[in-house]
Design a protein around this motif. Structure first.
Motif, short mmCIF file in Angstrom:
data_model
loop_
_atom_site.label_atom_id
_atom_site.label_comp_id
_atom_site.label_asym_id
_atom_site.label_seq_id
_atom_site.Cartn_x
_atom_site.Cartn_y
_atom_site.Cartn_z
N SER A 1 0.86 -1.18 0.00
CA SER A 1 0.00 0.00 0.00
C SER A 1 0.90 1.23 0.00
CB SER A 1 -0.92 0.03 1.23
OG SER A 1 -0.26 0.59 2.35
N GLN B 1 0.47 3.24 5.52
CA GLN B 1 -0.49 2.74 6.51
C GLN B 1 -1.60 3.75 6.74
OE1 GLN B 1 0.58 -0.03 9.81
NE2 GLN B 1 0.43 1.79 11.06
N GLN C 1 -5.96 3.07 0.05
CA GLN C 1 -5.67 1.77 -0.55
C GLN C 1 -5.44 0.70 0.52
OE1 GLN C 1 -4.20 4.70 -1.33
NE2 GLN C 1 -5.10 5.05 -3.36
N HIS C 2 -4.77 1.06 1.60
CA HIS C 2 -4.56 0.12 2.71
C HIS C 2 -5.90 -0.27 3.32
CE1 HIS C 2 -3.02 -0.55 7.08
NE2 HIS C 2 -3.15 -1.70 6.44
N HIS D 1 1.24 -7.05 5.22
CA HIS D 1 1.20 -5.70 4.68
C HIS D 1 2.60 -5.11 4.59
CE1 HIS D 1 0.17 -1.19 5.40
NE2 HIS D 1 0.22 -1.45 4.11
N PRO E 1 4.07 -1.53 3.68
CA PRO E 1 3.78 -0.13 3.33
C PRO E 1 4.94 0.53 2.59
CG PRO E 1 4.38 -0.30 5.64
CD PRO E 1 4.40 -1.70 5.11
N PHE F 1 -1.74 -5.26 -4.94
CA PHE F 1 -1.92 -3.97 -4.27
C PHE F 1 -3.14 -3.29 -4.86
CE2 PHE F 1 0.85 -3.03 -7.89
CZ PHE F 1 0.33 -1.85 -8.42
#
Length: 319
Positions: free
Chosen positions: A159, A162, A166-167, A183, A185, A204
């Motif tokens: 992403s 954080q 999108q996250h 995840h 970032p 993603f």
């Protein structure tokens, strides 16, 4: 003595009656000087480019110069805070994307909230898409789900930060699937795309302009309907997961703006978004022009804020 008192009372009454008339006149004349448009990011980013695409048409429609002022920093919250505390006279407005309004207030203590703003008009709405990284051990959405369920954190996703839109969308999808992912970032879409091209992340979420520029495949879209430029790609709703999300933005002002000024901006905004020049500029930026008036704009962002609160709380990120 009595005559003097009567004259003073009459003068006071006239003065009191004159103030509302002057205020009404000032509103009727709006705008009578340049309007400042605050962009909560540095020059060159998507929000800034969309604001500059709108600037010329908005200036023409308002009959006054619209001056862009960039106030970047703190994930867009510094610029939005400036708009919230501005005089509510319609001469300082902002172009804000969704994240500083619908996500950041749940992540940090801010000087503003949704009620701090008058929502004027939505300008663009870019549905997000689920992008497949190079060398991922699956080729379609069903394969991704199977891989994600094969082991805890088997699915590696990126992403652009954080708590980013999108996250949050990817976290909502994983929750709907009942799986956990790993995840990773990044500082933005550029580095994340390079990682996907290098095979360091498997999937993603981003705007459709990213896979268009990189040649990476798209597994699904977060749009309500299939996207015109991706007619063969199913929506998540078609795949059994009713999750929609986009990177959207529009014009906001401080709460308490006069109705007359707000109505003038809304009319100018509708004209500007419908113009050929704005639509062509938006297409060059791989953005989707979309006008929504104030009430619809606010309702859209409020629903997203409510969803973000739940997702960020589940992630342990909400304050």
């Amino acid at each position: 003595m009595m005559g003097t008192t009567r004259r003073r009372l009459l003068a006071l009454a006239l003065l009191v009656g004159l103030v509302p008339m002057q205020q009404a006149g000032a509103q009727d004349d709006y705008p009578s000087r340049p309007v400042q448009l605050v962009v909560p990011y540095p020059p060159g980013g998507n929000t800034d480019l969309m604001a500059r695409a709108l600037q010329t048409e908005l200036t023409r429609a308002l009959g006054q110069t619209v001056v862009i002022v960039n106030r970047g920093g703190a994930a867009g919250t510094i610029g939005d805070a400036q708009v919230a505390r501005a005089a509510p006279d319609g001469y300082t407005i902002g172009m804000s994307p969704n994240n500083p309004l619908t996500a950041q207030p749940h992540l940090m203590s801010l000087t503003y909230a949704m009620d701090s703003f008058r929502f004027l008009c939505l300008v663009y709405d870019n549905p997000q898409v689920l992008v497949l990284g190079r060398n991922a051990p699956f080729r379609d959405f069903a394969g991704m789900v199977a891989h994600a369920r094969s082991a805890k954190e088997a699915l590696v996703f990126g992403s652009p930060g954080q708590g980013s839109t999108q996250h949050i969308l990817m976290a909502a999808l994983l929750k709907a699937l009942g799986v956990e992912g790993l995840h990773v970032p990044f500082t933005g879409a550029g580095p994340m795309s390079q990682a996907a091209l290098g095979g360091q992340i498997q999937v993603f979420v981003e705007s459709a302009s990213i896979p268009a520029a990189t040649g990476l495949p798209v597994l699904a879209t977060f749009s309500k309907d299939r996207m015109p430029n991706l007619p063969q790609t199913p929506t998540l709703t078609e795949l059994g997961h009713a999750i929609e999300g986009s990177s959207a933005g529009g014009l906001i002002g401080p709460a308490g703006m006069p109705d007359a000024a707000a109505a003038t901006i809304q009319r100018a905004c509708a004209t500007s978004v419908a113009s050929d020049s704005f639509r062509q500029a938006a297409e060059r930026l791989n953005s989707v022009p979309r006008y929504l008036p104030g009430e619809g704009f606010r309702a859209r962002f409020q629903a997203e804020s409510d969803m973000n609160r739940t997702v960020l709380r589940d992630l342990g990120l909400a304050q």
